[in-house]
Design a protein around this motif. Structure first.
Motif, PDB file in Angstrom:
ATOM      1  N   ALA A   1       0.829  -1.206   0.000  1.00  9.55           N
ATOM      2  CA  ALA A   1       0.000   0.000   0.000  1.00  9.55           C
ATOM      3  C   ALA A   1       0.861   1.253   0.000  1.00  9.55           C
ATOM      4  O   ALA A   1       0.595   2.220  -0.735  1.00  9.55           O
ATOM      5  N   VAL A   2       1.912   1.256   0.801  1.00  9.93           N
ATOM      6  CA  VAL A   2       2.804   2.413   0.884  1.00  9.93           C
ATOM      7  C   VAL A   2       3.530   2.632  -0.442  1.00  9.93           C
ATOM      8  O   VAL A   2       3.597   3.752  -0.964  1.00  9.93           O
ATOM      9  N   MET A   3       4.074   1.543  -1.014  1.00  7.02           N
ATOM     10  CA  MET A   3       4.807   1.681  -2.278  1.00  7.02           C
ATOM     11  C   MET A   3       3.870   2.060  -3.430  1.00  7.02           C
ATOM     12  O   MET A   3       4.220   2.887  -4.274  1.00  7.02           O
TER      13      MET A   3
ATOM     14  N   THR B   1      -5.881   7.601  -3.048  1.00  5.04           N
ATOM     15  CA  THR B   1      -6.741   6.641  -2.351  1.00  5.04           C
ATOM     16  C   THR B   1      -6.234   5.228  -2.588  1.00  5.04           C
ATOM     17  O   THR B   1      -5.734   4.892  -3.654  1.00  5.04           O
ATOM     18  N   VAL B   2      -6.365   4.382  -1.549  1.00  4.89           N
ATOM     19  CA  VAL B   2      -5.872   3.013  -1.587  1.00  4.89           C
ATOM     20  C   VAL B   2      -6.970   2.072  -1.115  1.00  4.89           C
ATOM     21  O   VAL B   2      -7.616   2.323  -0.088  1.00  4.89           O
ATOM     22  N   GLY B   3      -7.189   0.986  -1.855  1.00  3.09           N
ATOM     23  CA  GLY B   3      -8.142  -0.035  -1.447  1.00  3.09           C
ATOM     24  C   GLY B   3      -7.492  -1.407  -1.464  1.00  3.09           C
ATOM     25  O   GLY B   3      -6.573  -1.664  -2.242  1.00  3.09           O
ATOM     26  N   LEU B   4      -7.949  -2.293  -0.588  1.00  2.00           N
ATOM     27  CA  LEU B   4      -7.484  -3.677  -0.562  1.00  2.00           C
ATOM     28  C   LEU B   4      -8.462  -4.547  -1.340  1.00  2.00           C
ATOM     29  O   LEU B   4      -9.668  -4.524  -1.064  1.00  2.00           O
ATOM     30  N   LEU B   5      -7.973  -5.311  -2.317  1.00  2.00           N
ATOM     31  CA  LEU B   5      -8.828  -6.198  -3.090  1.00  2.00           C
ATOM     32  C   LEU B   5      -9.317  -7.342  -2.199  1.00  2.00           C
ATOM     33  O   LEU B   5      -8.516  -8.001  -1.527  1.00  2.00           O
ATOM     34  N   ASN B   6     -10.637  -7.557  -2.188  1.00  2.00           N
ATOM     35  CA  ASN B   6     -11.209  -8.562  -1.297  1.00  2.00           C
ATOM     36  C   ASN B   6     -12.466  -9.145  -1.946  1.00  2.00           C
ATOM     37  O   ASN B   6     -12.949  -8.644  -2.971  1.00  2.00           O
TER      38      ASN B   6
ATOM     39  N   LEU C   1      -2.352   6.854   7.684  1.00  2.00           N
ATOM     40  CA  LEU C   1      -1.087   7.356   7.166  1.00  2.00           C
ATOM     41  C   LEU C   1      -1.282   8.650   6.380  1.00  2.00           C
ATOM     42  O   LEU C   1      -2.209   8.764   5.586  1.00  2.00           O
ATOM     43  N   PRO C   2      -0.409   9.635   6.597  1.00  2.00           N
ATOM     44  CA  PRO C   2      -0.626  10.965   6.004  1.00  2.00           C
ATOM     45  C   PRO C   2      -0.479  11.030   4.500  1.00  2.00           C
ATOM     46  O   PRO C   2      -0.968  11.980   3.886  1.00  2.00           O
ATOM     47  N   GLU C   3       0.188  10.045   3.868  1.00  2.00           N
ATOM     48  CA  GLU C   3       0.429  10.137   2.440  1.00  2.00           C
ATOM     49  C   GLU C   3      -0.379   9.136   1.621  1.00  2.00           C
ATOM     50  O   GLU C   3      -0.098   8.918   0.450  1.00  2.00           O
ATOM     51  N   LEU C   4      -1.390   8.535   2.265  1.00  2.00           N
ATOM     52  CA  LEU C   4      -2.339   7.721   1.518  1.00  2.00           C
ATOM     53  C   LEU C   4      -3.686   7.740   2.236  1.00  2.00           C
ATOM     54  O   LEU C   4      -3.745   7.882   3.452  1.00  2.00           O
ATOM     55  N   ASP C   5      -4.737   7.622   1.466  1.00  2.64           N
ATOM     56  CA  ASP C   5      -6.106   7.654   2.001  1.00  2.64           C
ATOM     57  C   ASP C   5      -6.726   6.270   1.824  1.00  2.64           C
ATOM     58  O   ASP C   5      -7.161   5.917   0.736  1.00  2.64           O
ATOM     59  N   TYR C   6      -6.730   5.488   2.900  1.00  5.23           N
ATOM     60  CA  TYR C   6      -7.260   4.131   2.823  1.00  5.23           C
ATOM     61  C   TYR C   6      -8.786   4.173   2.828  1.00  5.23           C
ATOM     62  O   TYR C   6      -9.407   4.731   3.733  1.00  5.23           O
TER      63      TYR C   6
ATOM     64  N   ASP D   1      -7.261   4.938  -6.399  1.00  8.40           N
ATOM     65  CA  ASP D   1      -6.073   5.197  -7.207  1.00  8.40           C
ATOM     66  C   ASP D   1      -5.123   4.012  -7.170  1.00  8.40           C
ATOM     67  O   ASP D   1      -4.378   3.779  -8.126  1.00  8.40           O
ATOM     68  N   VAL D   2      -5.139   3.276  -6.048  1.00  9.37           N
ATOM     69  CA  VAL D   2      -4.247   2.130  -5.856  1.00  9.37           C
ATOM     70  C   VAL D   2      -5.068   0.953  -5.353  1.00  9.37           C
ATOM     71  O   VAL D   2      -5.824   1.085  -4.395  1.00  9.37           O
ATOM     72  N   ILE D   3      -4.930  -0.197  -6.008  1.00  5.04           N
ATOM     73  CA  ILE D   3      -5.563  -1.427  -5.559  1.00  5.04           C
ATOM     74  C   ILE D   3      -4.455  -2.395  -5.146  1.00  5.04           C
ATOM     75  O   ILE D   3      -3.545  -2.667  -5.922  1.00  5.04           O
ATOM     76  N   VAL D   4      -4.555  -2.907  -3.912  1.00  7.23           N
ATOM     77  CA  VAL D   4      -3.509  -3.757  -3.343  1.00  7.23           C
ATOM     78  C   VAL D   4      -4.020  -5.177  -3.174  1.00  7.23           C
ATOM     79  O   VAL D   4      -5.122  -5.397  -2.656  1.00  7.23           O
TER      80      VAL D   4
END
Length: 353
Positions: free
Chosen positions: A162-164, A179-184, A208-213, A228-231
């Motif tokens: 998520a951070v990377m 924005t970051v989401g976890l694939l589930n 975390l200040p540099e990503l919006d979960y 924006d990011v899918i983990v």
């Protein structure tokens, strides 16, 4: 950011080698004049291709080797036989020695990952690297990782992804807090494997200040562009990627067959030709080619093996962008700043269960 970006190309990698790598480099050079190339491979195959591209020849240096990693070689075999002599290894070595900022290869994915990890090592705080790629969505594009570098992963691994991924998205999308989401398998907090639920709790708790979960995202949410990011870990990520690519090809074939069924459908295609072209451009794999190996102490970009020159140019473009925007340093900074989140996972898993 560097004034010149030096890119090492594995000129013997992929299904077509220099016949695609060299024209692809010429296309990318037209887009980014601030590139210098190291072309690693068989001089006898590289020079005839270079003769057709004078500007590229002036911006390139050849490192000769006639040893190539086979597309079917096992990673362990490639690492054992191809170390220090193959075009793939020498291209990676150029990054290791500081002679290049990026390596781009269309060669054997497993071998490229094994060699890159062995020679470049991983960044502090990263257990295993990941492949991050650009995914076309209804809203534009999303960064998706891991697309197949490693199988499985605990909560610590998912949080580091998520951070990377957020660092990469912030560079590409110019967003300070992507924005970051976890694939589930569902959006409810009780769904999914324990490590996914644990990672979600950590990301939510740490804020975390540099990503919006934003929470869990189901498979159809990737194409919708919900984040924006899918983990995800590499097993499910690779299945999702191959399923999406297969579906896109199937839809194109079905559409082609439907258009040919009658003169009315052919006439309708003529009127909707612009819309079909826009769709084709959106889903064109040549435009989204290039997966970044995140978590390594160097920038490595993997191209599809059977891609066209235009597609290989896209992979070079990705590498250029990563180096030009100093992605590696930004990931390092974020990992250092968010180190508390990673340590939180490692030292106190009972707090998030």
């Amino acid at each position: 950011m560097p004034s010149k970006v030096r890119i090492a190309l594995d000129a013997m990698g992929g299904d077509f080698g220099a016949a695609v790598v060299i024209p692809g480099a010429a296309i990318s050079l037209q887009r980014h004049r601030g590139i210098e190339f190291l072309l690693v491979g068989d001089r006898a195959k590289i020079e005839p291709e270079l003769a057709n591209h004078p500007a590229l020849k002036a911006a390139s240096k050849i490192i000769h080797t006639d040893v190539a990693v086979g597309m079917d070689d096992k990673p362990s075999q490639a690492l054992r036989r191809g170390r220090k002599t193959s075009s793939m290894w020498l291209a990676i070595d150029a990054v290791k020695r500081g002679e290049a900022d990026v390596v781009v290869s269309a060669g054997n994915t497993g071998a490229l990952m094994a060699m890159s990890r062995f020679h470049l090592r991983t960044l502090p705080g990263v257990d295993r690297p990941a492949i991050a790629g650009m995914w076309p969505t209804k809203r534009g594009e999303s960064v998706v990782l891991d697309l197949g570098a490693t199988i499985g992963g605990d909560a610590h691994h998912l949080v580091s992804l998520a951070v990377m991924g957020a660092a990469m998205a912030s560079v590409l999308f110019n967003k300070p807090r992507p924005t970051v989401g976890l694939l589930n398998i569902g959006t409810e907090e009780i769904k999914g494997h324990e490590e996914i639920r644990d990672a979600g709790e950590i990301l939510r708790a740490r804020n975390l200040p540099e990503l919006d979960y934003i929470g869990f995202v189901e498979g159809d949410g990737i194409g919708k562009g919900l984040a924006d990011v899918i983990v995800t870990e590499g097993y499910s990520g690779n299945i999702a990627l191959k399923a999406a690519e297969g579906t896109a090809r199937q839809m194109a074939e079905l559409l082609r067959e439907a258009i040919q069924q009658s003169w009315m459908s052919k006439l309708g295609y003529l009127f909707a030709r612009g819309a079909f072209q826009a769709l084709r451009n959106k889903m064109d794999p040549n435009k989204t080619n290039g997966g970044v190996f995140l978590g390594l102490n160097g920038v490595v970009v993997k191209s599809h093996g059977g891609i066209s020159a235009e597609g290989f140019a896209s992979a070079i473009d990705v590498g250029y962008e990563m180096a030009h925007t100093d992605l590696l340093n930004k990931i390092n900074q974020m990992l250092n700043r968010e180190g508390g989140a990673l340590n939180f996972v490692q030292t106190a898993p009972e707090d998030v269960s």
